[in-house]
Design a protein around this motif. Structure first.
Motif, PDB file in Angstrom:
ATOM      1  N   SER A   1       0.868  -1.179   0.000  1.00 42.97           N
ATOM      2  CA  SER A   1       0.000   0.000   0.000  1.00 42.97           C
ATOM      3  C   SER A   1       0.900   1.223   0.000  1.00 42.97           C
ATOM      4  O   SER A   1       2.127   1.105   0.145  1.00 42.97           O
ATOM      5  CB  SER A   1      -0.954   0.020   1.206  1.00 42.97           C
ATOM      6  N   LEU A   2       0.278   2.387  -0.164  1.00 37.89           N
ATOM      7  CA  LEU A   2       1.005   3.653  -0.219  1.00 37.89           C
ATOM      8  C   LEU A   2       0.387   4.645   0.757  1.00 37.89           C
ATOM      9  O   LEU A   2      -0.799   4.531   1.099  1.00 37.89           O
ATOM     10  CB  LEU A   2       0.941   4.234  -1.631  1.00 37.89           C
ATOM     11  N   ALA A   3       1.194   5.603   1.175  1.00 36.19           N
ATOM     12  CA  ALA A   3       0.702   6.726   1.986  1.00 36.19           C
ATOM     13  C   ALA A   3       1.314   7.992   1.399  1.00 36.19           C
ATOM     14  O   ALA A   3       2.394   7.956   0.799  1.00 36.19           O
ATOM     15  CB  ALA A   3       1.102   6.565   3.443  1.00 36.19           C
ATOM     16  N   LEU A   4       0.626   9.096   1.557  1.00 35.32           N
ATOM     17  CA  LEU A   4       1.093  10.377   1.046  1.00 35.32           C
ATOM     18  C   LEU A   4       1.008  11.408   2.156  1.00 35.32           C
ATOM     19  O   LEU A   4      -0.016  11.510   2.839  1.00 35.32           O
ATOM     20  CB  LEU A   4       0.220  10.819  -0.131  1.00 35.32           C
ATOM     21  N   THR A   5       2.089  12.163   2.336  1.00 35.99           N
ATOM     22  CA  THR A   5       2.090  13.260   3.300  1.00 35.99           C
ATOM     23  C   THR A   5       2.553  14.531   2.608  1.00 35.99           C
ATOM     24  O   THR A   5       3.343  14.480   1.662  1.00 35.99           O
ATOM     25  CB  THR A   5       3.010  12.961   4.505  1.00 35.99           C
ATOM     26  N   VAL A   6       2.047  15.660   3.080  1.00 31.84           N
ATOM     27  CA  VAL A   6       2.504  16.966   2.598  1.00 31.84           C
ATOM     28  C   VAL A   6       2.846  17.798   3.827  1.00 31.84           C
ATOM     29  O   VAL A   6       1.997  18.014   4.706  1.00 31.84           O
ATOM     30  CB  VAL A   6       1.432  17.675   1.739  1.00 31.84           C
ATOM     31  N   TYR A   7       4.089  18.255   3.849  1.00 31.16           N
ATOM     32  CA  TYR A   7       4.651  18.898   5.044  1.00 31.16           C
ATOM     33  C   TYR A   7       5.368  20.189   4.681  1.00 31.16           C
ATOM     34  O   TYR A   7       6.123  20.238   3.709  1.00 31.16           O
ATOM     35  CB  TYR A   7       5.627  17.905   5.682  1.00 31.16           C
ATOM     36  N   ASP A   8       5.141  21.233   5.483  1.00 38.34           N
ATOM     37  CA  ASP A   8       5.852  22.509   5.361  1.00 38.34           C
ATOM     38  C   ASP A   8       6.813  22.613   6.542  1.00 38.34           C
ATOM     39  O   ASP A   8       6.390  22.942   7.657  1.00 38.34           O
ATOM     40  CB  ASP A   8       4.861  23.670   5.370  1.00 38.34           C
ATOM     41  N   PRO A   9       8.114  22.327   6.324  1.00 35.66           N
ATOM     42  CA  PRO A   9       9.071  22.409   7.435  1.00 35.66           C
ATOM     43  C   PRO A   9       9.399  23.849   7.838  1.00 35.66           C
ATOM     44  O   PRO A   9      10.012  24.072   8.891  1.00 35.66           O
ATOM     45  CB  PRO A   9      10.313  21.706   6.881  1.00 35.66           C
ATOM     46  N   ASP A  10       8.989  24.821   7.019  1.00 35.02           N
ATOM     47  CA  ASP A  10       9.323  26.224   7.257  1.00 35.02           C
ATOM     48  C   ASP A  10       8.259  26.979   8.056  1.00 35.02           C
ATOM     49  O   ASP A  10       8.456  28.150   8.387  1.00 35.02           O
ATOM     50  CB  ASP A  10       9.549  26.935   5.918  1.00 35.02           C
ATOM     51  N   ALA A  11       7.138  26.327   8.352  1.00 32.05           N
ATOM     52  CA  ALA A  11       6.073  26.987   9.112  1.00 32.05           C
ATOM     53  C   ALA A  11       6.606  27.397  10.487  1.00 32.05           C
ATOM     54  O   ALA A  11       7.336  26.639  11.125  1.00 32.05           O
ATOM     55  CB  ALA A  11       4.874  26.056   9.266  1.00 32.05           C
TER      56      ALA A  11
ATOM     57  N   LEU B   1       4.634   1.120   1.499  1.00 30.46           N
ATOM     58  CA  LEU B   1       4.467   0.411   2.767  1.00 30.46           C
ATOM     59  C   LEU B   1       4.452  -1.102   2.577  1.00 30.46           C
ATOM     60  O   LEU B   1       4.029  -1.612   1.542  1.00 30.46           O
ATOM     61  CB  LEU B   1       3.175   0.859   3.455  1.00 30.46           C
ATOM     62  N   LYS B   2       4.852  -1.815   3.640  1.00 31.20           N
ATOM     63  CA  LYS B   2       4.939  -3.274   3.610  1.00 31.20           C
ATOM     64  C   LYS B   2       3.655  -3.961   4.069  1.00 31.20           C
ATOM     65  O   LYS B   2       3.611  -5.181   4.155  1.00 31.20           O
ATOM     66  CB  LYS B   2       6.121  -3.748   4.460  1.00 31.20           C
ATOM     67  N   VAL B   3       2.615  -3.190   4.350  1.00 29.77           N
ATOM     68  CA  VAL B   3       1.328  -3.744   4.801  1.00 29.77           C
ATOM     69  C   VAL B   3       0.211  -3.302   3.862  1.00 29.77           C
ATOM     70  O   VAL B   3       0.293  -2.243   3.249  1.00 29.77           O
ATOM     71  CB  VAL B   3       0.995  -3.322   6.256  1.00 29.77           C
TER      72      VAL B   3
ATOM     73  N   VAL C   1      -3.548   7.702   3.899  1.00 27.87           N
ATOM     74  CA  VAL C   1      -3.010   6.348   4.030  1.00 27.87           C
ATOM     75  C   VAL C   1      -3.929   5.352   3.318  1.00 27.87           C
ATOM     76  O   VAL C   1      -5.037   5.695   2.892  1.00 27.87           O
ATOM     77  CB  VAL C   1      -2.826   5.945   5.514  1.00 27.87           C
ATOM     78  N   ASN C   2      -3.437   4.138   3.216  1.00 21.59           N
ATOM     79  CA  ASN C   2      -4.194   3.020   2.618  1.00 21.59           C
ATOM     80  C   ASN C   2      -4.542   3.260   1.156  1.00 21.59           C
ATOM     81  O   ASN C   2      -5.598   2.845   0.677  1.00 21.59           O
ATOM     82  CB  ASN C   2      -5.425   2.678   3.449  1.00 21.59           C
ATOM     83  N   ILE C   3      -3.621   3.898   0.435  1.00 25.28           N
ATOM     84  CA  ILE C   3      -3.762   4.036  -1.015  1.00 25.28           C
ATOM     85  C   ILE C   3      -3.366   2.685  -1.618  1.00 25.28           C
ATOM     86  O   ILE C   3      -2.286   2.165  -1.294  1.00 25.28           O
ATOM     87  CB  ILE C   3      -2.845   5.162  -1.549  1.00 25.28           C
ATOM     88  N   PRO C   4      -4.201   2.091  -2.454  1.00 27.21           N
ATOM     89  CA  PRO C   4      -3.855   0.787  -3.037  1.00 27.21           C
ATOM     90  C   PRO C   4      -2.512   0.826  -3.767  1.00 27.21           C
ATOM     91  O   PRO C   4      -2.172   1.814  -4.427  1.00 27.21           O
ATOM     92  CB  PRO C   4      -5.011   0.518  -4.002  1.00 27.21           C
ATOM     93  N   ALA C   5      -1.755  -0.249  -3.649  1.00 26.57           N
ATOM     94  CA  ALA C   5      -0.398  -0.319  -4.201  1.00 26.57           C
ATOM     95  C   ALA C   5      -0.350  -0.139  -5.710  1.00 26.57           C
ATOM     96  O   ALA C   5       0.657   0.324  -6.243  1.00 26.57           O
ATOM     97  CB  ALA C   5       0.254  -1.647  -3.817  1.00 26.57           C
TER      98      ALA C   5
END
Length: 169
Positions: free
Chosen positions: A52-62, A132-134, A74-78
């Motif tokens: 499966s896949l997961a996607l994150t979007v992050y602003d480290p500069d906030a 992801l491995k699950v 999360v839980n995006i089909p592989a």
């Protein structure tokens, strides 16, 4: 063999995102005319054993001391290889079946657009796709994004990133 990578045709890597990706909530210092749309994303060549896949979007500069999480899915089909423009809308109707969005740091479901402080340097928005491995993470829409990210990292095989910039002058 192709390299595991993610990209968007909506803006160049390390280039500026369009107003479509700006937050539309005036309480965050924007004019309220942003599209608040997640960009169209494509990817290729996740590791062979990806379940499966997961996607994150992050602003480290906030200016929070810990950055700002704009989107956690999360839980995006592989076998998924793209998400359309606006896939991060709150109802999740443009996401693949089974994918789950948890609350972002705005406190809302789905994608929360860019809203760096006016006059600040350009902020980086890091789109990270996790292999992801699950098959599924034990996540619900009520799970905090910190727990969802913990479970993602615990089960990660590999990841790839694509960064966009945004600033309010």
């Amino acid at each position: 063999m192709a390299e595991f990578r993610i990209w968007s045709d909506d803006f160049p890597i390390n280039g500026f995102m369009p107003k479509a990706q700006e937050c539309n909530d005036k309480s965050f210092g924007v004019d309220g005319e942003g599209g608040n749309l997640s960009p169209a994303l494509q990817w290729e060549a996740p590791p062979e054993d990806t379940k499966s896949l997961a996607l994150t979007v992050y602003d480290p500069d906030a200016p929070t001391g810990s950055g700002f999480w704009h989107w956690v899915v999360v839980n995006i089909p592989a076998d998924t290889r793209s998400l359309p423009l606006g896939a991060g809308k709150a109802d999740g109707s443009l996401l693949p079946a089974g994918a789950i969005q948890v609350r972002n740091d705005y406190g809302t479901q789905g994608f929360g657009g860019a809203a760096p402080p006016r006059g600040d340097k350009p902020h980086r928005y890091i789109f990270r796709l996790h292999a992801l491995k699950v098959d599924r993470l034990p996540i619900t829409p009520e799970t905090t994004n910190a727990v969802a990210r913990f479970m993602t990292h615990l089960n990660e095989i590999d990841s790839t990133t694509y960064t966009g910039l945004y600033e309010l002058k």
